[in-house]
Design a protein around this motif. Sequence first.
Motif, PDB file in Angstrom:
ATOM      1  N   ALA A  36       1.133  -1.556   0.313  1.00 30.40           N
ATOM      2  CA  ALA A  36      -0.145   0.268   0.000  1.00 30.40           C
ATOM      3  C   ALA A  36       1.080   1.394   0.168  1.00 30.40           C
ATOM      4  O   ALA A  36       0.294   2.844  -0.932  1.00 30.40           O
ATOM      5  CB  ALA A  36      -0.392  -0.014   0.979  1.00 30.40           C
ATOM      6  N   LYS A  37       2.108   1.563   0.489  1.00 31.24           N
ATOM      7  CA  LYS A  37       3.083   2.536   0.290  1.00 31.24           C
ATOM      8  C   LYS A  37       4.177   2.254   0.195  1.00 31.24           C
ATOM      9  O   LYS A  37       4.827   3.419  -0.438  1.00 31.24           O
ATOM     10  CB  LYS A  37       3.064   3.035   2.772  1.00 31.24           C
ATOM     11  N   LEU A  38       4.766   0.911   0.058  1.00 32.78           N
ATOM     12  CA  LEU A  38       5.595   0.973  -0.995  1.00 32.78           C
ATOM     13  C   LEU A  38       6.065   0.486  -2.000  1.00 32.78           C
ATOM     14  O   LEU A  38       5.096  -0.873  -2.876  1.00 32.78           O
ATOM     15  CB  LEU A  38       6.793   0.329  -0.179  1.00 32.78           C
ATOM     16  N   TYR A  39       6.267   0.114  -2.829  1.00 28.25           N
ATOM     17  CA  TYR A  39       7.127   0.012  -4.572  1.00 28.25           C
ATOM     18  C   TYR A  39       8.222  -0.669  -4.374  1.00 28.25           C
ATOM     19  O   TYR A  39       9.297   0.414  -4.233  1.00 28.25           O
ATOM     20  CB  TYR A  39       6.476   0.325  -5.951  1.00 28.25           C
ATOM     21  N   PHE A  40       8.783  -1.423  -5.557  1.00 26.83           N
ATOM     22  CA  PHE A  40      10.070  -1.829  -5.852  1.00 26.83           C
ATOM     23  C   PHE A  40      10.513  -2.883  -6.683  1.00 26.83           C
ATOM     24  O   PHE A  40       9.244  -3.338  -7.217  1.00 26.83           O
ATOM     25  CB  PHE A  40      11.209  -2.623  -4.569  1.00 26.83           C
ATOM     26  N   ASP A  41      10.373  -2.755  -7.936  1.00 24.77           N
ATOM     27  CA  ASP A  41      10.516  -3.395  -8.936  1.00 24.77           C
ATOM     28  C   ASP A  41      12.506  -3.552 -10.105  1.00 24.77           C
ATOM     29  O   ASP A  41      12.879  -2.514  -9.901  1.00 24.77           O
ATOM     30  CB  ASP A  41      10.061  -2.242 -10.386  1.00 24.77           C
ATOM     31  N   MET A  42      13.015  -4.878 -10.103  1.00 18.44           N
ATOM     32  CA  MET A  42      13.495  -5.016 -10.712  1.00 18.44           C
ATOM     33  C   MET A  42      14.032  -5.693 -12.131  1.00 18.44           C
ATOM     34  O   MET A  42      12.801  -6.226 -12.580  1.00 18.44           O
ATOM     35  CB  MET A  42      14.594  -5.514  -9.978  1.00 18.44           C
ATOM     36  N   SER A  43      14.069  -4.844 -13.022  1.00 23.57           N
ATOM     37  CA  SER A  43      13.996  -5.477 -14.527  1.00 23.57           C
ATOM     38  C   SER A  43      15.820  -5.641 -15.197  1.00 23.57           C
ATOM     39  O   SER A  43      15.802  -4.740 -14.947  1.00 23.57           O
ATOM     40  CB  SER A  43      13.239  -5.040 -15.592  1.00 23.57           C
ATOM     41  N   TYR A  44      15.278  -6.446 -15.848  1.00 20.10           N
ATOM     42  CA  TYR A  44      17.014  -7.147 -16.882  1.00 20.10           C
ATOM     43  C   TYR A  44      15.986  -7.147 -18.456  1.00 20.10           C
ATOM     44  O   TYR A  44      15.413  -7.541 -18.921  1.00 20.10           O
ATOM     45  CB  TYR A  44      17.704  -8.367 -16.494  1.00 20.10           C
ATOM     46  N   SER A  45      17.279  -6.104 -19.496  1.00 20.77           N
ATOM     47  CA  SER A  45      17.295  -6.592 -20.831  1.00 20.77           C
ATOM     48  C   SER A  45      18.311  -7.105 -21.519  1.00 20.77           C
ATOM     49  O   SER A  45      19.780  -6.935 -20.948  1.00 20.77           O
ATOM     50  CB  SER A  45      15.984  -6.059 -21.251  1.00 20.77           C
ATOM     51  N   HIS A  46      18.257  -8.196 -22.580  1.00 22.69           N
ATOM     52  CA  HIS A  46      19.435  -7.991 -23.175  1.00 22.69           C
ATOM     53  C   HIS A  46      18.752  -8.340 -24.427  1.00 22.69           C
ATOM     54  O   HIS A  46      17.999  -8.148 -25.317  1.00 22.69           O
ATOM     55  CB  HIS A  46      20.278  -9.546 -23.121  1.00 22.69           C
ATOM     56  N   SER A  47      19.589  -7.722 -25.646  1.00 28.51           N
ATOM     57  CA  SER A  47      19.823  -7.304 -26.894  1.00 28.51           C
ATOM     58  C   SER A  47      21.048  -7.120 -27.774  1.00 28.51           C
ATOM     59  O   SER A  47      21.781  -7.484 -27.074  1.00 28.51           O
ATOM     60  CB  SER A  47      19.139  -5.757 -27.137  1.00 28.51           C
ATOM     61  N   ASN A  48      20.370  -7.927 -28.773  1.00 30.44           N
ATOM     62  CA  ASN A  48      21.639  -7.999 -29.736  1.00 30.44           C
ATOM     63  C   ASN A  48      21.310  -7.529 -31.146  1.00 30.44           C
ATOM     64  O   ASN A  48      19.899  -7.283 -31.576  1.00 30.44           O
ATOM     65  CB  ASN A  48      22.280  -9.911 -29.465  1.00 30.44           C
ATOM     66  N   ARG A  49      22.244  -7.845 -31.705  1.00 28.39           N
ATOM     67  CA  ARG A  49      22.328  -6.533 -33.916  1.00 28.39           C
ATOM     68  C   ARG A  49      23.728  -7.162 -33.657  1.00 28.39           C
ATOM     69  O   ARG A  49      24.606  -6.995 -33.331  1.00 28.39           O
ATOM     70  CB  ARG A  49      21.401  -5.511 -33.320  1.00 28.39           C
ATOM     71  N   ASN A  50      23.459  -7.160 -35.102  1.00 28.03           N
ATOM     72  CA  ASN A  50      25.297  -7.033 -36.286  1.00 28.03           C
ATOM     73  C   ASN A  50      24.927  -5.569 -37.315  1.00 28.03           C
ATOM     74  O   ASN A  50      23.917  -5.595 -37.218  1.00 28.03           O
ATOM     75  CB  ASN A  50      24.819  -8.401 -36.573  1.00 28.03           C
ATOM     76  N   GLU A  51      25.779  -5.047 -37.045  1.00 27.89           N
ATOM     77  CA  GLU A  51      26.044  -4.101 -37.913  1.00 27.89           C
ATOM     78  C   GLU A  51      27.431  -3.848 -38.601  1.00 27.89           C
ATOM     79  O   GLU A  51      28.187  -4.497 -38.357  1.00 27.89           O
ATOM     80  CB  GLU A  51      26.061  -2.901 -37.123  1.00 27.89           C
ATOM     81  N   VAL A  52      27.217  -3.523 -39.801  1.00 23.34           N
ATOM     82  CA  VAL A  52      28.735  -3.297 -40.604  1.00 23.34           C
ATOM     83  C   VAL A  52      29.015  -1.779 -40.970  1.00 23.34           C
ATOM     84  O   VAL A  52      27.972  -1.196 -40.457  1.00 23.34           O
ATOM     85  CB  VAL A  52      28.410  -3.071 -42.095  1.00 23.34           C
TER      86      VAL A  52
END
Length: 134
Positions: free
Chosen positions: A87-103
């Motif tokens: 009701a009074k507090l909140y906590f969030d944790m997230s993780y993301s991974h991305s990949n790509r190729n480029e010239v």
Amino acid sequence: MATISAGYEYVDYANAQLSAYDYSFSDENDQISQDFRAAHNLMGGAELRFGMLYLRGGMQYLMSPFTDTRNNAESWVYSGGFGVRTAKLYFDMSYSHSNRNEVYGMYSYQPGLNEISFNEINSNNIMFTAGFRF
């Protein structure tokens, strides 16, 4: 309780235009329309709620905007996380991974000579959010 969401974006990079009051950019805008194309971006995710605990996961596909297939800049993003809410507090944790190729092409110092590198780019992010409701 479960929540599922999905999204779609259509972005036409070939129609991007440079403009200024004192220069026409006609050559540059022609080059943009030749080098870029429309891209379709897809995303989806789900959230499960168990009392005050939230579990989340999702993925996103970003299509390459380049017409030259040697520069395949398509990207996949995967994410997951959890949250706790009272009701009074909140906590969030997230993780993301991305990949790509480029010239990547360096500027040419001699006509006809262009050095390029092929890069695989991986990105990992961890994010935290904490708050207090009043």
